[in-house]
Each structure stands twice: as C-alpha cells, then as structure tokens.
Design an enzyme around this catalytic site. Structure first.
Site, PDB file in Angstrom:
ATOM      1  N   GLU A 182       8.272 -14.610  -1.254  1.00 11.75           N
ATOM      2  CA  GLU A 182       8.002 -15.826  -2.038  1.00 11.75           C
ATOM      3  C   GLU A 182       8.124 -15.526  -3.537  1.00 11.75           C
ATOM      4  O   GLU A 182       8.656 -16.331  -4.308  1.00 11.75           O
ATOM      5  CB  GLU A 182       6.609 -16.370  -1.680  1.00 11.75           C
ATOM      6  CG  GLU A 182       6.580 -16.950  -0.267  1.00 11.75           C
ATOM      7  CD  GLU A 182       5.189 -17.198   0.262  1.00 11.75           C
ATOM      8  OE1 GLU A 182       4.332 -16.290   0.163  1.00 11.75           O
ATOM      9  OE2 GLU A 182       4.940 -18.302   0.781  1.00 11.75           O
ATOM     10  N   GLU A 198       3.948 -14.094   8.176  1.00 10.98           N
ATOM     11  CA  GLU A 198       2.581 -14.638   8.236  1.00 10.98           C
ATOM     12  C   GLU A 198       2.176 -15.086   9.631  1.00 10.98           C
ATOM     13  O   GLU A 198       0.994 -15.039   9.988  1.00 10.98           O
ATOM     14  CB  GLU A 198       2.443 -15.821   7.256  1.00 10.98           C
ATOM     15  CG  GLU A 198       2.469 -15.445   5.782  1.00 10.98           C
ATOM     16  CD  GLU A 198       3.867 -15.378   5.183  1.00 10.98           C
ATOM     17  OE1 GLU A 198       4.866 -15.384   5.945  1.00 10.98           O
ATOM     18  OE2 GLU A 198       3.955 -15.333   3.940  1.00 10.98           O
ATOM     19  N   ALA A 258       0.978 -10.940   0.431  1.00 10.28           N
ATOM     20  CA  ALA A 258      -0.376 -11.172  -0.069  1.00 10.28           C
ATOM     21  C   ALA A 258      -1.281 -10.114   0.543  1.00 10.28           C
ATOM     22  O   ALA A 258      -0.993  -9.577   1.617  1.00 10.28           O
ATOM     23  CB  ALA A 258      -0.834 -12.568   0.325  1.00 10.28           C
ATOM     24  N   GLY A 261       4.273 -12.985   0.749  1.00 11.72           N
ATOM     25  CA  GLY A 261       4.178 -13.285  -0.681  1.00 11.72           C
ATOM     26  C   GLY A 261       5.205 -12.526  -1.508  1.00 11.72           C
ATOM     27  O   GLY A 261       5.558 -12.952  -2.612  1.00 11.72           O
TER      28      GLY A 261
HETATM   29  N1  COA Z   1      -1.875  -6.376   2.319  1.00 11.57           N
HETATM   30  C1  COA Z   1      -2.748  -5.352   2.190  1.00 11.57           C
HETATM   31  N2  COA Z   1      -2.422  -4.080   2.444  1.00 11.57           N
HETATM   32  C2  COA Z   1      -1.173  -3.827   2.853  1.00 11.57           C
HETATM   33  C3  COA Z   1      -0.211  -4.837   3.015  1.00 11.57           C
HETATM   34  C4  COA Z   1      -0.602  -6.156   2.727  1.00 11.57           C
HETATM   35  N3  COA Z   1       0.237  -7.183   2.826  1.00 11.57           N
HETATM   36  N4  COA Z   1       0.939  -4.271   3.451  1.00 11.57           N
HETATM   37  C5  COA Z   1       0.703  -2.945   3.533  1.00 11.57           C
HETATM   38  N5  COA Z   1      -0.567  -2.675   3.171  1.00 11.57           N
HETATM   39  C6  COA Z   1      -1.233  -1.391   3.129  1.00 11.57           C
HETATM   40  C7  COA Z   1      -1.571  -0.851   4.515  1.00 11.57           C
HETATM   41  O1  COA Z   1      -2.783  -1.412   4.979  1.00 11.57           O
HETATM   42  C8  COA Z   1      -1.684   0.625   4.229  1.00 11.57           C
HETATM   43  O2  COA Z   1      -2.915   0.881   3.601  1.00 11.57           O
HETATM   44  P1  COA Z   1      -3.834   2.138   4.057  1.00 11.57           P
HETATM   45  O3  COA Z   1      -2.965   3.342   3.802  1.00 11.57           O
HETATM   46  O4  COA Z   1      -5.024   2.060   3.157  1.00 11.57           O
HETATM   47  O5  COA Z   1      -4.120   1.936   5.506  1.00 11.57           O
HETATM   48  C9  COA Z   1      -0.595   0.850   3.195  1.00 11.57           C
HETATM   49  O6  COA Z   1      -0.353  -0.417   2.584  1.00 11.57           O
HETATM   50  C10 COA Z   1       0.703   1.354   3.779  1.00 11.57           C
HETATM   51  O7  COA Z   1       1.123   0.442   4.776  1.00 11.57           O
HETATM   52  P2  COA Z   1       1.496   0.888   6.271  1.00 11.57           P
HETATM   53  O8  COA Z   1       1.338  -0.299   7.155  1.00 11.57           O
HETATM   54  O9  COA Z   1       0.748   2.118   6.661  1.00 11.57           O
HETATM   55  O10 COA Z   1       3.046   1.260   6.077  1.00 11.57           O
HETATM   56  P3  COA Z   1       4.171   1.236   7.200  1.00 11.57           P
HETATM   57  O11 COA Z   1       5.353   1.925   6.595  1.00 11.57           O
HETATM   58  O12 COA Z   1       3.669   1.746   8.483  1.00 11.57           O
HETATM   59  O13 COA Z   1       4.529  -0.322   7.414  1.00 11.57           O
HETATM   60  C11 COA Z   1       4.984  -2.575   6.690  1.00 11.57           C
HETATM   61  C12 COA Z   1       5.094  -1.071   6.368  1.00 11.57           C
HETATM   62  C13 COA Z   1       5.460  -3.342   5.462  1.00 11.57           C
HETATM   63  C14 COA Z   1       5.866  -2.896   7.896  1.00 11.57           C
HETATM   64  C15 COA Z   1       3.528  -2.912   7.019  1.00 11.57           C
HETATM   65  O14 COA Z   1       2.688  -2.395   5.997  1.00 11.57           O
HETATM   66  C16 COA Z   1       3.255  -4.388   7.136  1.00 11.57           C
HETATM   67  O15 COA Z   1       3.596  -4.991   8.136  1.00 11.57           O
HETATM   68  N6  COA Z   1       2.577  -4.977   6.108  1.00 11.57           N
HETATM   69  C17 COA Z   1       2.148  -6.341   6.135  1.00 11.57           C
HETATM   70  C18 COA Z   1       3.291  -7.281   5.908  1.00 11.57           C
HETATM   71  C19 COA Z   1       2.805  -8.711   5.988  1.00 11.57           C
HETATM   72  O16 COA Z   1       2.359  -9.189   7.007  1.00 11.57           O
HETATM   73  N7  COA Z   1       2.920  -9.407   4.870  1.00 11.57           N
HETATM   74  C20 COA Z   1       2.551 -10.796   4.775  1.00 11.57           C
HETATM   75  C21 COA Z   1       1.163 -10.921   4.308  1.00 11.57           C
HETATM   76  S1  COA Z   1       0.754 -12.645   4.141  1.00 11.57           S
END
Ligand code: COA
Length: 260
Positions: free
Chosen positions: A114, A134, A66, A111
């Site tokens: 999910e 989460e 999400a 999400g």
């Molecule tokens: N919601 C909003 N934006 C997200 C996102 C999410 N769930 N997951 C990634 N993004 C965005 C980042 O903020 C970043 O945006 P920016 O370039 O404008 O700063 C872009 O996507 C790239 O992500 P980044 O974190 O830089 O990539 P990474 O390769 O370093 O890491 C992940 C990848 C997947 C490990 C990391 O993005 C992450 O942990 N995301 C969240 C996962 C999460 O908690 N999901 C559950 C949400 S309820």
C-alpha cells in the site's frame, strides 16, 4: 539514529527516506507511520528537495506490512484509527507535489505494498515479493490496498491478490502493472539513482503540474480532467522554466531549470 524508525538522508536535491526497523522487516507501527507522515510533510515544503526515494533498511524487506504485534491488541475503534492514520500517510504521499520513487528492495506486503502504491514510480529488485496477505490474518487491507490496487491494475489482479493473499514475484507484479520496472538486486541502487537524478533535473513546476493533473484525472470525469489539464498547461506559460526549456531546445543546449 539506531532507535529511529526512519532514516533521512540527502544527496543534493534527492531525499531518501528509509524505514528503519530491519529486525521487524520494517513493519509499520504507529510511531513509524507518524514519522513517515512528518518526513513527507517536511520534504513537501523544503525547496531544496526535488525528489523523494522511499525504501526499507536491510537486505530483506521494503516493508513487510502493518505491525501485526501492534494490531493484535487494538480495539475496533483503535483499528479504525490505525487505518485512518495509514490512509492519511498514503494520501499525503500520493498528493506530494514532487515525484516519489519506491525502491522496492524486498518484501512489500500488506501496508508495504500500500505504501509502494502511494508512490509515483515503483522500481523493484527481481528478488522482491509483493502481496496483500491480510486475509491470512482475518483482516482486509486498510491503508488503501483494495482501492489503489483496483485502480492500478484492475479487478482481476486485485481480487487475486486480496482474496488469496499469496505474495507474487516482482516479475508477475510487472505483468500486472503494479511495478514500473524490475531490475537485478545489485542494479537497484544504480537504476533508482539514475531515475532520481533525471527527475531532480526536470522542471519542478511541470512535474507538479503532471502529478496534479494525473491525480485529479484519476478521481473525476474525463471532461473535468481535460479542463484541469488545459488550465495547468496554460499556467506553465507563466513560468521561467517553460521559457528556458523551449529556448534550450531551440538553441540545442541542455536546459537548466530554476523552479520558477
Ligand atoms: N508485523 C510485525 N512484525 C513482523 C511483520 C509484520 N508485518 N513481518 C515480519 N515481522 C517480524 C517477525 O515477527 C520477526 O520478528 P521476531 O524475529 O521478533 O520473531 C521478524 O520480523 C522476521 O520475520 P520472519 O517471519 O521471521 O521472517 P521470514 O523470512 O521467516 O518471513 C515474511 C518473512 C515476510 C514472509 C513473514 O515475516 C511474514 O509473513 N510477515 C507478515 C506479512 C504480512 O502478513 N503482512 C501484512 C500485515 S497487515
């Protein structure tokens, strides 16, 4: 199309829905959830569509969860509504009368997992990672994760994924029964295409009967589920496709199903 959060393409009877926010790792904001709901509703009623493939744009993510930026500003009531919107979409996908394949090309987190779990088959690239992170945000899964993960692979794996929040490899997800298959990343398209073609040629009314019976069986007592299966089985004898399938077997020729 560049501004649309969802790309829709057709290849014969196979409709592919691609979550299209690669810059945000295809995170699900409200607009994307709404677009997915509309697209699945349209696919459900379109007789030309027999199979749906769901995937994410770009090389890195299926769906990374999400949208955290959007969630950061929500009130409790808006948070509840956001969960309800996500759950409505997942329910719609799960109850689709046509098979839905998740093509998990990268991160399927929160999400995203999910979403994948609401699909009927999950094929993952070996580079994919899945999880329910989460807890790291001070949150719990809100689009059905605590419930579908529990039903898919049991209490131990569910509690591990949700309590620790640590993403797991596709290989481990296969061990847990979260995904059906893991394939090399460069073989993902071919494998998904093969499965989608097979399903596109199968008898649609029988596919629907299986999807219905399995779904209902997952939510009721065994006796009720068996009674439902018997009713569905009997119903198949009213279809031309059942006559065609059995006749083709006896004549040693491939069947041609007409969705009748
Ligand atoms: N919601 C909003 N934006 C997200 C996102 C999410 N769930 N997951 C990634 N993004 C965005 C980042 O903020 C970043 O945006 P920016 O370039 O404008 O700063 C872009 O996507 C790239 O992500 P980044 O974190 O830089 O990539 P990474 O390769 O370093 O890491 C992940 C990848 C997947 C490990 C990391 O993005 C992450 O942990 N995301 C969240 C996962 C999460 O908690 N999901 C559950 C949400 S309820």
């Amino acid at each position: 199309m560049a501004d649309s959060p969802l790309a829709v393409t057709d290849d014969g009877a196979i409709r592919t829905l691609t979550v299209n926010r690669p810059d945000k790792l295809n995170a699900l904001d409200r607009a994307t959830l709404e677009a997915l709901y509309s697209a699945f509703s349209a696919a459900e009623t379109d007789p030309a569509v027999r199979v749906v493939v769901l995937t994410g744009a770009g090389p890195k993510a299926f769906v990374a969860g999400a949208d955290i930026a959007e969630m950061n500003g929500l009130s409790a009531v808006q948070g509840r509504d956001f969960s309800a919107l996500g759950q409505k979409l997942m329910r719609c996908i799960e109850r689709m009368p046509k098979p839905v394949i998740a093509r998990i090309n990268g991160f399927a987190l929160g999400g995203g997992l999910e979403l994948a779990m609401a699909c009927h088959l999950r094929i993952a690239a070996e580079t994919a990672k899945v999880g329910q992170p989460e807890i790291n945000l001070g949150l719990i899964p809100g689009f059905g994760g605590t419930q579908r993960l529990l039903r898919l692979c049991g209490r131990a794996a569910t509690l591990e994924l949700c309590l620790l929040g640590t993403p797991i490899t596709a290989a481990r997800a296969l061990q847990f029964g979260i995904v059906n298959e893991v394939v090399p990343a460069d073989a993902l398209d071919a494998r998904v295409q093969t499965l989608a073609q097979q399903l596109a040629q199968a008898a649609p009314l029988a596919l629907r009967g299986i999807l219905d019976a399995v779904h209902i069986g997952g939510e009721c007592a065994l006796g009720e589920g068996l009674a439902y299966e018997t009713a569905q089985f009997g119903l198949m004898f009213a279809t031309e496709d059942m006559r065609e399938g059995t006749a083709a077997f006896l004549a040693r020729r491939p069947p041609v199903f007409q969705n009748r």
